[in-house]
Design a protein around this motif. Structure first.
Motif, PDB file in Angstrom:
ATOM      1  N   GLY A  24      -4.951  14.582  12.019  1.00 38.58           N
ATOM      2  CA  GLY A  24      -4.086  14.389  10.860  1.00 38.58           C
ATOM      3  C   GLY A  24      -3.339  13.079  11.036  1.00 38.58           C
ATOM      4  O   GLY A  24      -2.803  12.805  12.119  1.00 38.58           O
ATOM      5  N   VAL A  25      -3.328  12.268   9.989  1.00 40.33           N
ATOM      6  CA  VAL A  25      -2.704  10.944  10.070  1.00 40.33           C
ATOM      7  C   VAL A  25      -1.801  10.746   8.857  1.00 40.33           C
ATOM      8  O   VAL A  25      -2.205  11.045   7.730  1.00 40.33           O
ATOM      9  N   ASP A  26      -0.592  10.271   9.086  1.00 40.34           N
ATOM     10  CA  ASP A  26       0.310   9.857   8.018  1.00 40.34           C
ATOM     11  C   ASP A  26       0.419   8.341   8.085  1.00 40.34           C
ATOM     12  O   ASP A  26       0.702   7.777   9.153  1.00 40.34           O
ATOM     13  N   VAL A  27       0.188   7.695   6.934  1.00 38.20           N
ATOM     14  CA  VAL A  27       0.146   6.236   6.870  1.00 38.20           C
ATOM     15  C   VAL A  27       1.119   5.750   5.801  1.00 38.20           C
ATOM     16  O   VAL A  27       1.200   6.331   4.719  1.00 38.20           O
ATOM     17  N   LYS A  28       1.865   4.708   6.129  1.00 41.77           N
ATOM     18  CA  LYS A  28       2.770   4.085   5.162  1.00 41.77           C
ATOM     19  C   LYS A  28       2.623   2.582   5.276  1.00 41.77           C
ATOM     20  O   LYS A  28       2.779   2.028   6.373  1.00 41.77           O
ATOM     21  N   HIS A  29       2.304   1.938   4.170  1.00 41.07           N
ATOM     22  CA  HIS A  29       2.119   0.480   4.137  1.00 41.07           C
ATOM     23  C   HIS A  29       1.115   0.025   5.194  1.00 41.07           C
ATOM     24  O   HIS A  29       1.348  -0.950   5.920  1.00 41.07           O
ATOM     25  N   SER A  30       0.012   0.768   5.317  1.00 45.07           N
ATOM     26  CA  SER A  30      -1.091   0.474   6.236  1.00 45.07           C
ATOM     27  C   SER A  30      -0.715   0.560   7.711  1.00 45.07           C
ATOM     28  O   SER A  30      -1.397   0.008   8.566  1.00 45.07           O
TER      29      SER A  30
ATOM     30  N   ALA B  63       0.716   1.414  14.792  1.00 52.27           N
ATOM     31  CA  ALA B  63      -0.480   0.547  14.748  1.00 52.27           C
ATOM     32  C   ALA B  63      -0.967   0.368  13.313  1.00 52.27           C
ATOM     33  O   ALA B  63      -0.711   1.216  12.447  1.00 52.27           O
ATOM     34  N   LYS B  64      -1.662  -0.711  13.072  1.00 50.69           N
ATOM     35  CA  LYS B  64      -2.296  -0.920  11.771  1.00 50.69           C
ATOM     36  C   LYS B  64      -3.390   0.122  11.585  1.00 50.69           C
ATOM     37  O   LYS B  64      -4.120   0.448  12.524  1.00 50.69           O
TER      38      LYS B  64
ATOM     39  N   ASN C 283       0.843  -1.188   0.000  1.00 55.03           N
ATOM     40  CA  ASN C 283       0.000   0.000   0.000  1.00 55.03           C
ATOM     41  C   ASN C 283       0.881   1.241   0.000  1.00 55.03           C
ATOM     42  O   ASN C 283       1.894   1.275   0.672  1.00 55.03           O
ATOM     43  N   PRO C 284       0.448   2.253  -0.733  1.00 58.08           N
ATOM     44  CA  PRO C 284       1.249   3.478  -0.801  1.00 58.08           C
ATOM     45  C   PRO C 284       1.148   4.298   0.485  1.00 58.08           C
ATOM     46  O   PRO C 284       0.310   4.053   1.346  1.00 58.08           O
TER      47      PRO C 284
END
Length: 85
Positions: free
Chosen positions: A20-26, A53-54, A1-2
């Protein structure tokens, strides 16, 4: 996942919450909260608990409900806001 960033806000009975959330590879890499809500304690305990966390509603809910601290803001509704639901 991007990788992606997500922001949202919602007015709960307990006040306005902007997230605000930054997500990398879920996985949550960073999360921040602002607004006019009341939080008992140090909110960095929650943000630090969410990092790593996931990025799923169920995983976020487990953390939000176990850490708590928000006044008149439902953990399930807050988790849905964090996860874009």
């Amino acid at each position: 996942n991007p990788s992606f960033g997500y922001t949202a806000k919602h007015r709960f009975e307990g006040g306005l919450v902007s997230v605000g959330v930054d997500v990398k590879h879920s996985i949550i890499e960073n999360v921040s909260f602002s607004g006019d809500f009341f939080y008992s304690g140090d909110i960095t305990h929650l943000t630090d608990s969410l990092k790593g966390a996931k990025y799923t509603p169920s995983d976020v809910f487990k953390i939000v409900s176990s850490v708590g601290g928000f006044h008149k803001i439902d953990s399930k509704e807050l988790s849905e806001l964090i996860c874009g639901g």
